[in-house]
Design a protein around this motif. Structure first.
Motif, PDB file in Angstrom:
ATOM      1  N   HIS A   1       0.867  -1.177   0.000  1.00 55.56           N
ATOM      2  CA  HIS A   1       0.000   0.000   0.000  1.00 55.56           C
ATOM      3  C   HIS A   1       0.905   1.229   0.000  1.00 55.56           C
ATOM      4  O   HIS A   1       1.655   1.454   0.958  1.00 55.56           O
ATOM      5  CB  HIS A   1      -0.888  -0.031   1.248  1.00 55.56           C
ATOM      6  N   ILE A   2       0.887   1.999  -1.066  1.00 53.33           N
ATOM      7  CA  ILE A   2       1.782   3.143  -1.223  1.00 53.33           C
ATOM      8  C   ILE A   2       1.008   4.437  -0.993  1.00 53.33           C
ATOM      9  O   ILE A   2       0.006   4.689  -1.678  1.00 53.33           O
ATOM     10  CB  ILE A   2       2.414   3.169  -2.635  1.00 53.33           C
TER      11      ILE A   2
ATOM     12  N   ALA B   1       1.043  -5.207 -10.875  1.00 51.90           N
ATOM     13  CA  ALA B   1      -0.358  -4.816 -10.704  1.00 51.90           C
ATOM     14  C   ALA B   1      -0.416  -3.559  -9.860  1.00 51.90           C
ATOM     15  O   ALA B   1       0.371  -3.390  -8.928  1.00 51.90           O
ATOM     16  CB  ALA B   1      -1.159  -5.935 -10.033  1.00 51.90           C
ATOM     17  N   PHE B   2      -1.320  -2.666 -10.230  1.00 49.41           N
ATOM     18  CA  PHE B   2      -1.528  -1.484  -9.396  1.00 49.41           C
ATOM     19  C   PHE B   2      -2.921  -0.929  -9.657  1.00 49.41           C
ATOM     20  O   PHE B   2      -3.492  -1.098 -10.728  1.00 49.41           O
ATOM     21  CB  PHE B   2      -0.464  -0.403  -9.662  1.00 49.41           C
ATOM     22  N   SER B   3      -3.447  -0.316  -8.620  1.00 45.01           N
ATOM     23  CA  SER B   3      -4.721   0.374  -8.742  1.00 45.01           C
ATOM     24  C   SER B   3      -4.646   1.629  -7.885  1.00 45.01           C
ATOM     25  O   SER B   3      -3.991   1.644  -6.833  1.00 45.01           O
ATOM     26  CB  SER B   3      -5.885  -0.518  -8.291  1.00 45.01           C
TER      27      SER B   3
ATOM     28  N   TYR C   1      -1.973   4.197  -3.864  1.00 51.00           N
ATOM     29  CA  TYR C   1      -1.884   3.061  -4.772  1.00 51.00           C
ATOM     30  C   TYR C   1      -1.847   1.752  -3.996  1.00 51.00           C
ATOM     31  O   TYR C   1      -1.204   1.647  -2.949  1.00 51.00           O
ATOM     32  CB  TYR C   1      -0.615   3.137  -5.631  1.00 51.00           C
ATOM     33  N   MET C   2      -2.522   0.765  -4.526  1.00 51.24           N
ATOM     34  CA  MET C   2      -2.364  -0.623  -4.100  1.00 51.24           C
ATOM     35  C   MET C   2      -1.600  -1.321  -5.217  1.00 51.24           C
ATOM     36  O   MET C   2      -2.076  -1.359  -6.360  1.00 51.24           O
ATOM     37  CB  MET C   2      -3.719  -1.283  -3.883  1.00 51.24           C
ATOM     38  N   ILE C   3      -0.415  -1.840  -4.906  1.00 51.72           N
ATOM     39  CA  ILE C   3       0.423  -2.433  -5.949  1.00 51.72           C
ATOM     40  C   ILE C   3       0.820  -3.853  -5.569  1.00 51.72           C
ATOM     41  O   ILE C   3       0.705  -4.263  -4.410  1.00 51.72           O
ATOM     42  CB  ILE C   3       1.688  -1.583  -6.216  1.00 51.72           C
TER      43      ILE C   3
ATOM     44  N   MET D   1       8.295   7.676  -6.402  1.00 47.04           N
ATOM     45  CA  MET D   1       9.068   6.514  -6.843  1.00 47.04           C
ATOM     46  C   MET D   1       8.238   5.632  -7.766  1.00 47.04           C
ATOM     47  O   MET D   1       8.724   5.154  -8.812  1.00 47.04           O
ATOM     48  CB  MET D   1       9.520   5.710  -5.628  1.00 47.04           C
ATOM     49  N   LEU D   2       6.986   5.421  -7.394  1.00 43.34           N
ATOM     50  CA  LEU D   2       6.116   4.570  -8.202  1.00 43.34           C
ATOM     51  C   LEU D   2       5.859   5.184  -9.576  1.00 43.34           C
ATOM     52  O   LEU D   2       5.918   4.482 -10.603  1.00 43.34           O
ATOM     53  CB  LEU D   2       4.804   4.342  -7.465  1.00 43.34           C
TER      54      LEU D   2
END
Length: 214
Positions: free
Chosen positions: A30-31, A78-80, A87-89, A39-40
């Protein structure tokens, strides 16, 4: 599948205590911190989409800026994005690496020059463990889960391939960061399984409990 020539010489590194990533395993994250959101966003612009997961080394008082020298790079698979910009990655483990030096720059996150030498098996096929006594190990694991009041899908564990079973447990079991690092640095799957079993046995025989389980 990555080849050694595909691996970059510099990668962003994400120090996160207790978060272990292993080759061919998946790590959800979890970002939300601004520096890691940056970074992402930068990672998604690269061809490899690799992020290096590393354990920070504690300094005096339990905090420090040092890093363990060996980490594992994961490809963003994967990311959303949430409505509030988080973000959830998911990172899929590609290969371990050794940090050669950190790179200074204007980025708010940390970057490092890394070497992939010595980790060729990470890019190969999944490992097996011919000497794995699965019934004995599962019995030990059941005692550990009962002691720690942990729940799991036992049918899935019993049917999992050697590598998936050992690596998943290494990532998920509640061990200290230095123990996670020992699991990461285990040269081969057999070594990791032996290290994992030793950590479980140690937890059952001591930890914070005075009673020693037989």
């Amino acid at each position: 599948m990555f080849k050694p020539a595909d691996l970059p010489k510099t990668i962003p590194v994400f120090p996160l205590p207790g978060a272990l990533l292993l080759p061919r395993a998946r790590l959800p994250l979890h970002i939300f911190e601004p520096r890691y959101l940056a970074m992402l966003e930068d990672t998604m612009k690269t061809r490899s989409r690799l992020i290096g997961m590393v354990q920070p080394q504690p300094g005096p008082g339990g905090e420090g800026k040092g890093l363990y020298m060996i980490g594992c790079a994961g490809r963003l698979t994967a990311f959303s994005e949430t409505e509030d910009g988080r973000y959830m990655i998911t990172l899929t483990g590609i290969s371990r690496f050794r940090i050669l030096s950190e790179i200074s720059g204007f980025e708010p996150y940390r970057r490092a020059e890394v070497s992939w030498e010595g980790f060729d098996r990470d890019l190969a096929r999944p490992e097996s463990d011919p000497g794995f006594d699965r019934p004995r190990f599962m019995s030990l694991l059941a005692r550990f889960f009962e002691e720690r009041h942990l729940a799991t899908d036992w049918d899935s564990l019993k049917g999992a391939e050697d590598e998936l079973l050992i690596n998943s447990l290494s990532m998920l079991c509640p061990f200290a960061p230095e123990d996670k690092q020992a699991l990461l640095e285990a040269p081969a799957l057999t070594d990791r399984r032996e290290t994992l079993a030793t950590l479980i046995e140690f937890a059952l025989r001591g930890g914070n409990n005075e009673e020693i389980m037989q």
